[in-house]
Design an enzyme around this catalytic site. Structure first.
Site, PDB file in Angstrom:
ATOM      1  N   LYS A 116      76.974  24.264  66.076  1.00  0.00           N
ATOM      2  CA  LYS A 116      76.087  25.308  66.573  1.00  0.00           C
ATOM      3  C   LYS A 116      76.658  26.713  66.405  1.00  0.00           C
ATOM      4  O   LYS A 116      75.909  27.675  66.206  1.00  0.00           O
ATOM      5  CB  LYS A 116      75.746  25.054  68.042  1.00  0.00           C
ATOM      6  CG  LYS A 116      75.182  23.661  68.318  1.00  0.00           C
ATOM      7  CD  LYS A 116      74.025  23.310  67.397  1.00  0.00           C
ATOM      8  CE  LYS A 116      73.526  21.911  67.668  1.00  0.00           C
ATOM      9  NZ  LYS A 116      72.561  21.444  66.670  1.00  0.00           N
ATOM     10  N   GLY A 164      70.117  17.250  72.293  1.00  0.00           N
ATOM     11  CA  GLY A 164      69.557  16.385  73.315  1.00  0.00           C
ATOM     12  C   GLY A 164      69.813  16.833  74.738  1.00  0.00           C
ATOM     13  O   GLY A 164      69.663  16.056  75.675  1.00  0.00           O
ATOM     14  N   GLU A 200      75.169  31.381  75.575  1.00  0.00           N
ATOM     15  CA  GLU A 200      74.026  32.210  75.237  1.00  0.00           C
ATOM     16  C   GLU A 200      73.420  32.780  76.518  1.00  0.00           C
ATOM     17  O   GLU A 200      73.562  32.201  77.604  1.00  0.00           O
ATOM     18  CB  GLU A 200      72.947  31.391  74.518  1.00  0.00           C
ATOM     19  CG  GLU A 200      73.305  30.933  73.132  1.00  0.00           C
ATOM     20  CD  GLU A 200      72.192  30.133  72.491  1.00  0.00           C
ATOM     21  OE1 GLU A 200      72.290  29.874  71.295  1.00  0.00           O
ATOM     22  OE2 GLU A 200      71.226  29.759  73.192  1.00  0.00           O
ATOM     23  N   GLU A 288      68.390  26.294  67.252  1.00  0.00           N
ATOM     24  CA  GLU A 288      69.088  25.327  66.415  1.00  0.00           C
ATOM     25  C   GLU A 288      68.142  24.807  65.349  1.00  0.00           C
ATOM     26  O   GLU A 288      66.932  25.066  65.384  1.00  0.00           O
ATOM     27  CB  GLU A 288      69.632  24.162  67.254  1.00  0.00           C
ATOM     28  CG  GLU A 288      68.550  23.298  67.894  1.00  0.00           C
ATOM     29  CD  GLU A 288      69.137  22.101  68.608  1.00  0.00           C
ATOM     30  OE1 GLU A 288      70.339  21.811  68.438  1.00  0.00           O
ATOM     31  OE2 GLU A 288      68.383  21.429  69.337  1.00  0.00           O
ATOM     32  N   ARG A 292      66.336  16.648  60.435  1.00  0.00           N
ATOM     33  CA  ARG A 292      65.753  15.309  60.380  1.00  0.00           C
ATOM     34  C   ARG A 292      64.276  15.391  60.726  1.00  0.00           C
ATOM     35  O   ARG A 292      63.753  16.458  61.022  1.00  0.00           O
ATOM     36  CB  ARG A 292      66.453  14.395  61.396  1.00  0.00           C
ATOM     37  CG  ARG A 292      66.433  14.990  62.809  1.00  0.00           C
ATOM     38  CD  ARG A 292      66.844  14.003  63.865  1.00  0.00           C
ATOM     39  NE  ARG A 292      67.084  14.637  65.160  1.00  0.00           N
ATOM     40  CZ  ARG A 292      66.150  14.969  66.034  1.00  0.00           C
ATOM     41  NH1 ARG A 292      64.874  14.772  65.736  1.00  0.00           N
ATOM     42  NH2 ARG A 292      66.471  15.518  67.193  1.00  0.00           N
TER      43      ARG A 292
END
Length: 513
Positions: A116, A164, A200, A288, A292
């Site tokens: 990240k 997640g 952040e 982010e 996928r």
């Protein structure tokens, strides 16, 4: 095009990919653990191969076992689905070394966006707006406090290798810095094998808006509009829709072009998603990239008419997309509800067990993506997803009405479900008005969120109870038909090998090794 494709996953997404293979005349190869011998994806594929014991680390996360199955079956390509190894750069690289096509982006793109901090640096260089935060991983709680004073509280700690919702902590004052840093780094280490965290600015009442992108090997790159994913609990999505009720055409063009620019910055190929946080003033910031297929991809398929799984396979086979940005037309509105076997009365606890009765809704505008059937035993080892229920309508109001009708028709007996939660959320007047934000669930009346310690105690008890029931041959856990349950997205039965995040572990703790 490929003759045979192996699907390195299980459950509804494996069934979804197998269906696309059948549509395209491609032979499908399923893999399964010992706990999934009777799973729907095993029954539906053209052939199936056992890859190991129930534990994900010894089956669905075992690179060696999956490669061996591909070689034995003669599959030319592997589709990873989502979760497990879908965002594992080592797996993608290994497929290439073995002469097997990985149906996904290049390994270096996965690696770049999986870190990240590195992703933030790349996005800054590509002129993609970022949430104010630390330039790199934080050394300790002292640096957290120092940086937070500069940008102002509250701030959000996030795992460098994360996803997640794991390794995330909101810090509202300097007094919380020490404990929050310790908790976030501990959870990051457990979930990803990497304790690094960064910071952040925490945006209150923000909206989670993501953009679907497609890029092929011939230089074409487009977006397929946005999805609203603000209905979340513990950073896990519960209800998704497309288009977002707050995005007009001008904003869609702007955020879509930004998403394509972000994907181009890492040489992306295939289907991917750029996730943005939108503040109350309408400013959007990069969070982010998911390298996928997303769980919520069906809502985009229903409003654009484009089959994303087929597009993935065509791109991986070297074909041109055959799509242009001007040719993408979003029609109507689609909403997805994730139906889980979870118990609201016990902290939205995963409640695996046998599905004694199942009646799936249907009718105009309804789609049900599922990996279960009547009599199926939901294993204790994996995510307790029953299905993804999707409704489409000419308008958002029609999509909501159709979803409520479908939820009323849904019958599941033997395990509790999240059906009643979805009914309550969709009937909330604020939802109907499109007044959404990531704290929406916490503001809903009667959300019985439990303290973390109590939730963990109940989770441990549920695992033990389910295991004893299965050992005794009953295959049942306590539950009622279509029981009231809130949540979804809290998949803590196997927190160290979660289907969503374990495949992202760093080299210090390689899956399946």
């Amino acid at each position: 095009m490929f003759h045979k494709v192996l699907i390195a996953n299980r459950g509804e997404i494996a069934v979804r990919v197998i269906r696309a293979c059948r549509d395209m005349g491609i032979r499908s190869v399923a893999v399964y653990s010992e706990a999934d011998r009777d799973a729907l994806h095993v029954r539906y594929a053209h052939e199936a191969h056992l890859i190991g014991p129930p534990e994900p680390s010894r089956s669905y996360l075992s690179i060696d076992a999956i490669i061996a199955a591909a070689r034995k079956s003669g599959a030319e390509a592997i589709h990873p689905g989502y979760g497990f190894l879908s965002e594992n750069a080592e797996f993608a690289a290994r497929c290439g070394k073995e002469g097997i096509v990985f149906i996904g982006p290049p390994a270096d793109a996965i690696a770049a966006m999986g870190d990240k901090v590195q992703a933030r640096r790349l996005m800054k260089k590509a002129r993609v707006p970022l949430v104010p935060g630390s330039e790199g991983a934080l050394a300790d709680a002292g640096e957290l406090a120092e940086r937070a004073r500069d940008i102002g509280y509250p701030v959000l700690l996030k795992a460098v290798a994360g996803g997640g919702g794991r390794g995330m902590r909101v810090v509202r004052s300097e007094a919380e810095a020490d404990s929050a840093f310790a908790q976030a780094t501990s959870e990051a280490r457990t979930s990803f094998g990497d304790a690094s965290v960064y910071m952040e600015k925490f945006i209150e009442r923000g909206r989670h808006i993501e953009v679907q992108v497609l890029s092929d090997t011939h230089g074409a790159a487009i977006h397929l509009g946005e999805r609203e994913c603000s209905i979340q609990r513990r950073h896990q999505k519960l209800i998704e829709e497309s288009p977002s009720p707050m995005v007009d055409e001008a904003r869609r063009r702007k955020i879509g072009a930004t998403a394509v620019r972000a994907a181009d910055a890492v040489g992306y190929r295939g289907a991917g998603t750029i996730e943005f946080l939108v503040d109350p003033a309408g400013n959007f910031y990069f969070m982010e990239m998911n390298t996928r297929l997303q769980v919520e991809h069906p809502v985009t398929e229903l409003v654009t008419g484009i089959d994303l799984v087929k597009a993935q396979m065509r791109i991986a086979a070297g074909e041109e997309m055959g799509l242009t940005q001007d040719g993408i037309v979003m029609r109507g509105s689609a909403i997805e509800c994730r139906i889980y076997a979870e118990d609201a009365d016990r902290g939205f606890l995963p409640a695996p067990g046998r599905i004694d009765k199942l009646r799936v809704p249907g009718g105009p505008g309804i789609r049900d993506d599922s990996g279960v059937y009547e009599g199926y035993l939901l294993p204790i080892y994996y995510d307790p997803l029953i299905s993804k229920l999707i409704a489409w309508g000419e308008t958002r109001d029609e999509a909501i009405a159709r979803m409520l009708r479908a939820l009323d028709e849904y019958v599941v007996e033997g395990v509790p479900t999240t059906v009643a939660f979805h009914q309550r959320a969709l009937r909330d007047k604020r939802f109907g008005r499109g007044e959404l934000h990531t704290g929406f669930i916490q503001e809903m009346d009667g959300d019985p969120a439990l303290p973390p310690d109590e939730l963990q105690r109940l989770e441990d008890l549920a695992v033990i109870t389910a295991a004893l029931a299965l050992r005794g041959g009953g295959g049942r856990t306590s539950g009622a038909s279509s029981g009231a349950s809130n949540g979804g997205g809290r998949h803590a039965l196997q927190p160290e090998s979660s289907w969503k995040t374990a495949g992202r572990r760093r080299a210090v703790e390689k899956p399946g090794r």
